[in-house]
Design a protein around this motif. Structure first.
Motif, PDB file in Angstrom:
ATOM      1  N   LYS A  11      -8.046  -4.886   6.498  1.00 12.78           N
ATOM      2  CA  LYS A  11      -9.456  -4.690   6.161  1.00 12.78           C
ATOM      3  C   LYS A  11     -10.297  -5.869   6.653  1.00 12.78           C
ATOM      4  O   LYS A  11     -11.376  -5.681   7.211  1.00 12.78           O
ATOM      5  CB  LYS A  11      -9.625  -4.531   4.643  1.00 12.78           C
ATOM      6  CG  LYS A  11      -9.228  -3.172   4.123  1.00 12.78           C
ATOM      7  CD  LYS A  11      -9.390  -3.081   2.623  1.00 12.78           C
ATOM      8  CE  LYS A  11     -10.816  -2.789   2.265  1.00 12.78           C
ATOM      9  NZ  LYS A  11     -10.957  -2.419   0.833  1.00 12.78           N
ATOM     10  N   PHE A  50     -12.209   2.330   5.564  1.00 13.25           N
ATOM     11  CA  PHE A  50     -13.646   2.449   5.304  1.00 13.25           C
ATOM     12  C   PHE A  50     -14.070   3.880   5.626  1.00 13.25           C
ATOM     13  O   PHE A  50     -14.395   4.183   6.775  1.00 13.25           O
ATOM     14  CB  PHE A  50     -14.429   1.430   6.149  1.00 13.25           C
ATOM     15  CG  PHE A  50     -14.080   0.007   5.852  1.00 13.25           C
ATOM     16  CD1 PHE A  50     -14.606  -0.643   4.748  1.00 13.25           C
ATOM     17  CD2 PHE A  50     -13.193  -0.690   6.673  1.00 13.25           C
ATOM     18  CE1 PHE A  50     -14.265  -1.960   4.463  1.00 13.25           C
ATOM     19  CE2 PHE A  50     -12.849  -2.002   6.391  1.00 13.25           C
ATOM     20  CZ  PHE A  50     -13.388  -2.647   5.292  1.00 13.25           C
ATOM     21  N   THR A  52     -16.683   5.606   5.213  1.00 13.00           N
ATOM     22  CA  THR A  52     -18.024   5.827   5.771  1.00 13.00           C
ATOM     23  C   THR A  52     -18.494   4.580   6.515  1.00 13.00           C
ATOM     24  O   THR A  52     -18.016   3.467   6.254  1.00 13.00           O
ATOM     25  CB  THR A  52     -19.058   6.141   4.659  1.00 13.00           C
ATOM     26  OG1 THR A  52     -19.178   4.983   3.817  1.00 13.00           O
ATOM     27  CG2 THR A  52     -18.629   7.344   3.830  1.00 13.00           C
ATOM     28  N   SER A  54     -21.411   3.268   6.215  1.00 11.25           N
ATOM     29  CA  SER A  54     -22.130   2.395   5.285  1.00 11.25           C
ATOM     30  C   SER A  54     -21.167   1.534   4.463  1.00 11.25           C
ATOM     31  O   SER A  54     -21.471   0.385   4.145  1.00 11.25           O
ATOM     32  CB  SER A  54     -23.061   3.198   4.376  1.00 11.25           C
ATOM     33  OG  SER A  54     -22.329   4.109   3.599  1.00 11.25           O
ATOM     34  N   ALA A  55     -19.985   2.073   4.135  1.00 17.82           N
ATOM     35  CA  ALA A  55     -18.983   1.272   3.417  1.00 17.82           C
ATOM     36  C   ALA A  55     -18.518   0.107   4.273  1.00 17.82           C
ATOM     37  O   ALA A  55     -18.315  -1.011   3.786  1.00 17.82           O
ATOM     38  CB  ALA A  55     -17.793   2.144   3.020  1.00 17.82           C
ATOM     39  N   ASP A  58     -21.349  -2.413   4.392  1.00 17.94           N
ATOM     40  CA  ASP A  58     -21.386  -3.138   3.107  1.00 17.94           C
ATOM     41  C   ASP A  58     -20.390  -4.295   3.111  1.00 17.94           C
ATOM     42  O   ASP A  58     -20.693  -5.403   2.664  1.00 17.94           O
ATOM     43  CB  ASP A  58     -21.060  -2.200   1.942  1.00 17.94           C
ATOM     44  CG  ASP A  58     -22.218  -1.289   1.576  1.00 17.94           C
ATOM     45  OD1 ASP A  58     -23.352  -1.544   2.011  1.00 17.94           O
ATOM     46  OD2 ASP A  58     -21.977  -0.305   0.851  1.00 17.94           O
ATOM     47  N   ALA A  59     -19.190  -4.028   3.629  1.00 16.93           N
ATOM     48  CA  ALA A  59     -18.145  -5.056   3.669  1.00 16.93           C
ATOM     49  C   ALA A  59     -18.540  -6.191   4.610  1.00 16.93           C
ATOM     50  O   ALA A  59     -18.306  -7.368   4.315  1.00 16.93           O
ATOM     51  CB  ALA A  59     -16.820  -4.437   4.117  1.00 16.93           C
TER      52      ALA A  59
END
Length: 197
Positions: A11, A50, A52, A54-55, A58-59
């Protein structure tokens, strides 16, 4: 024996590649396909971590916010700086005055644009909060002018920092680093009692 995968490390790598992709190509260029190519993964593997876009953004934003917060904390931890200089340097830490801060600001702008496109309130409060905390810090040190209109001062300083950041990002030759620093220094001086300027 099956290969053990460190999912947290994966990640982190995806977030790093996304950050680099945004720096290289902007938000529009940071597609799952582009990131997957950089990370030598499949788009499906990226979506596993992830689901999406947007996710993923965000990260990346969390990473940028952490870096900037750490940069500011390091400034406030420097014992050789005066209180006034800590505040000035902390505000300068959010402006794109070097390659690293420029890259962070590019990612921040891409994130704001993505939120705006999605119809979400796109302006974060990070800079306004930094101004508020700076004023509070100087107030606790009894350095602020007695009659300083704190709310208006916050709005003015926020607008100045946002404007400088935008100009440095979009038209970097228009305002050099020395002039940007002088504008911030003058702004902070305008908050202070005479003996602290």
């Amino acid at each position: 024996m099956p290969k053990i995968i460190d999912h947290e490390k994966k990640k982190e790598q995806i977030v790093e590649y996304t950050w680099q992709s945004i720096v290289n190509s902007g938000a529009k260029g940071a597609t799952v396909r582009t990131i997957a190519k950089l990370a030598e993964m499949t788009p499906g593997q990226i979506r596993y971590y992830f689901p999406t876009h947007s996710a993923l953004l965000d990260a990346v934003m969390e990473k940028v916010n952490h870096k900037v917060a750490q940069r500011i904390q390091e400034i406030f931890d420097q014992e050789d700086l005066t209180e006034k200089e800590r505040v000035i340097q902390a505000i300068l830490a959010v402006l794109p005055l070097d390659d690293d801060r420029y890259a962070d600001m590019e990612v921040w702008m891409a994130f704001q644009y993505e939120l705006h496109e999605a119809g979400t309130n796109s302006m974060g409060d990070e800079i306004r909060l930094l101004i508020q905390k700076s004023l509070q810090y100087l107030s606790e040190k009894k350095m602020l002018q007695e009659e300083l209109p704190v709310e208006l001062t916050t709005m003015r300083a926020h607008a100045l920092v946002d404007g400088l950041a935008l100009h440095k990002l979009l038209t970097p030759d228009r305002i050099n680093n020395e002039h940007a620093a002088k504008l911030i220094r003058n702004e902070v001086h305008s908050w202070l009692k005479e003996e602290y300027r």
